[in-house]
Design a protein around this motif. Structure first.
Motif, mmCIF file in Angstrom:
data_model
loop_
_atom_site.group_PDB
_atom_site.id
_atom_site.type_symbol
_atom_site.label_atom_id
_atom_site.label_comp_id
_atom_site.label_asym_id
_atom_site.label_seq_id
_atom_site.Cartn_x
_atom_site.Cartn_y
_atom_site.Cartn_z
ATOM 1 N N ARG A 100 24.889 47.078 37.545
ATOM 2 C CA ARG A 100 25.617 47.776 38.534
ATOM 3 C C ARG A 100 26.238 46.617 39.449
ATOM 4 N NH1 ARG A 100 22.486 51.798 41.809
ATOM 5 N NH2 ARG A 100 24.203 51.941 42.854
ATOM 6 N N ALA A 101 27.478 46.748 39.662
ATOM 7 C CA ALA A 101 27.921 45.803 40.588
ATOM 8 C C ALA A 101 27.432 45.797 41.851
ATOM 9 C CB ALA A 101 29.595 45.975 40.649
ATOM 10 N N GLN A 110 32.738 43.741 36.108
ATOM 11 C CA GLN A 110 32.847 43.458 37.492
ATOM 12 C C GLN A 110 31.513 42.932 38.225
ATOM 13 O OE1 GLN A 110 34.953 46.223 39.898
ATOM 14 N NE2 GLN A 110 36.885 45.818 38.609
ATOM 15 N N ALA A 111 30.441 42.773 37.542
ATOM 16 C CA ALA A 111 29.339 42.321 37.969
ATOM 17 C C ALA A 111 29.094 41.036 37.882
ATOM 18 C CB ALA A 111 28.128 43.131 37.186
ATOM 19 N N GLY A 112 30.045 40.181 37.617
ATOM 20 C CA GLY A 112 29.562 38.679 37.676
ATOM 21 C C GLY A 112 28.753 38.264 36.830
ATOM 22 N N ALA A 113 27.709 37.295 37.063
ATOM 23 C CA ALA A 113 26.881 36.523 36.560
ATOM 24 C C ALA A 113 25.839 37.649 36.132
ATOM 25 C CB ALA A 113 26.399 35.336 37.166
ATOM 26 N N ALA A 114 25.548 38.677 36.957
ATOM 27 C CA ALA A 114 24.479 39.743 36.612
ATOM 28 C C ALA A 114 24.592 40.364 35.326
ATOM 29 C CB ALA A 114 24.409 40.621 37.784
ATOM 30 N N SER A 115 25.774 40.488 34.900
ATOM 31 C CA SER A 115 26.058 41.018 33.328
ATOM 32 C C SER A 115 25.722 40.180 32.325
ATOM 33 C CB SER A 115 27.339 41.826 33.529
ATOM 34 O OG SER A 115 28.348 40.595 33.184
#
Length: 390
Positions: A4-5, A319-324
């Motif tokens: 999740r973003a 769109q979650a950046g580094a979290a993905s």
């Protein structure tokens, strides 16, 4: 891996519209027509007027909802010129009519150049549509696999089209897109493309992943990275004056901590969406190189808005950046520059996209090479990026 973003969705700013879903060429390596996703076979060859009208309405709706000052409209295919230059012009004008006042529509058609004529180019230029050309290199031998459906070489028509736009309509010339082939001489190929006078070059890594590796690839040799480094040195030593090379420019920008927008590098939020010839809203075509249905969202322009597409799990993940990203990527000192590489290149059957790029070694080599060249030029480079391995 569901991600999740952490922030509200970032609006789409690049709308890739399939005005025609077939191609007049039969390139033997094409991931779209020869790859695992055969969804194109069941879709209309060309987008019907009601599909284009509804797409223009949805684009305008999205631009208005998010207060956009500018957006990118990419007329795509297949080969979009099979729909006719007049159709492309009418649709572009319709989009411009539908967006709010003050919103600039930057329109580009991506073509194999074989159907370019003076009349078609005049129509496109008159309607403010720039022309991007896809080819494998600037010599006939580079384009041996790009044949028409009768097996005849595409090079004579494609090179004629490229020279026509360079000679007669340079203001409409967006540049050339080339997929890297590490079996070619890097400097020879680069210089052959310069002969076609492109204002910009896009050098793309061929779509592949851990389950279906790219051609001529191994996980230690960084063959693609070495090829790109050789071209970078040729471009850099010429003072970057001959043409713009998007991959290199964006790598440099990211090394300096500046924003850069590319699918291949960085952590900028994903902002592209595709509309197919039947009005289906999809994620980008590169995902179709992974497995059947990878790009699908289940949405379409008749029943759904682009804001609904922003909430699709696949878009949210991008769109979650580094979290993905995979844990190994999140701890890498090159993270903010590499960004995990192209999303489609991370795929592995069984655990999805939570992996480093299949081009991890190649990207590391290129980024460090560019950083070294900047350091040699006395440019400030973050200490964590100078030499060594993560």
């Amino acid at each position: 891996m569901a991600v999740r973003a952490s922030e509200p969705p970032y609006p789409f700013r690049q709308f890739i519209v399939k005005v025609h879903g077939r191609c007049n060429l039969a390139c033997r390596y094409c991931y779209l027509y020869e790859g695992p996703d055969a969804g194109w076979r069941t879709r209309p060859a060309a987008a019907a007027p009601d599909v284009l009208a509804r797409t223009a309405l949805r684009i305008g709706e999205h631009a208005r909802a998010h207060g956009m000052a500018a957006l990118s409209l990419v007329l795509h295919g297949g080969e979009p010129l099979l729909a006719g230059a007049d159709t492309l012009a009418r649709f572009t004008d319709l989009v411009r009519d539908r967006v709010p006042a003050g919103c600039t529509v930057h329109a580009t058609v991506q073509t194999n150049a074989t159907l370019l004529t003076e009349r078609r180019l005049a129509v496109l230029a008159r309607h403010g549509i720039r022309v991007g050309i896809s080819m494998d290199g600037g010599l006939p031998v580079h384009n041996a696999l790009r044949t028409d459906r009768a097996g005849r070489p595409s090079w004579p028509a494609a090179s004629r089209g490229a020279r026509l736009i360079a000679d007669r309509f340079p203001e409409a010339y967006a540049g050339i897109l080339t997929v890297v082939d590490p079996t070619t001489g890097p400097v020879e190929l680069y210089e052959s493309l310069l002969a076609l006078r492109p204002p910009a070059l896009d050098l793309l890594l061929p779509h592949g992943n851990w389950s279906a590796p790219p051609p001529h690839w191994d996980d230690t040799g960084a063959r693609y990275g070495k090829w790109l480094c050789a071209v970078f040195d040729r471009w850099w030593e010429a003072g970057r004056r001959e043409t713009r090379v998007r991959l290199f420019e964006e790598c440099i920008a990211l090394l300096f901590g500046l924003p850069a927008a590319t699918e291949s590098l960085g952590l900028a939020p994903f902002d592209a969406v595709v509309v197919e010839t039947d009005g289906s809203i999809e994620q980008v075509d590169s995902l179709k190189s992974c497995y059947e249905g990878a790009a699908a969202t289940g949405l379409d322009v008749f029943r759904n808005t682009f804001d609904e597409a922003l909430r699709h799990p696949g878009v949210a993940a991008r769109q979650a950046g580094a979290a993905s990203l995979a844990a190994r990527c999140r701890t890498c000192p090159l993270l903010t520059v590499c960004g995990g590489g192209h999303y489609a290149h991370r795929y592995r059957a069984g655990n999805g996209f939570a992996n480093p790029s299949v081009y991890c070694a190649d990207l590391q080599l290129l980024i460090r090479h560019v950083a070294d060249r900047l350091a040699e030029a006395a440019a400030p480079v973050p200490a964590s990026l100078e030499g060594g391995t993560p």
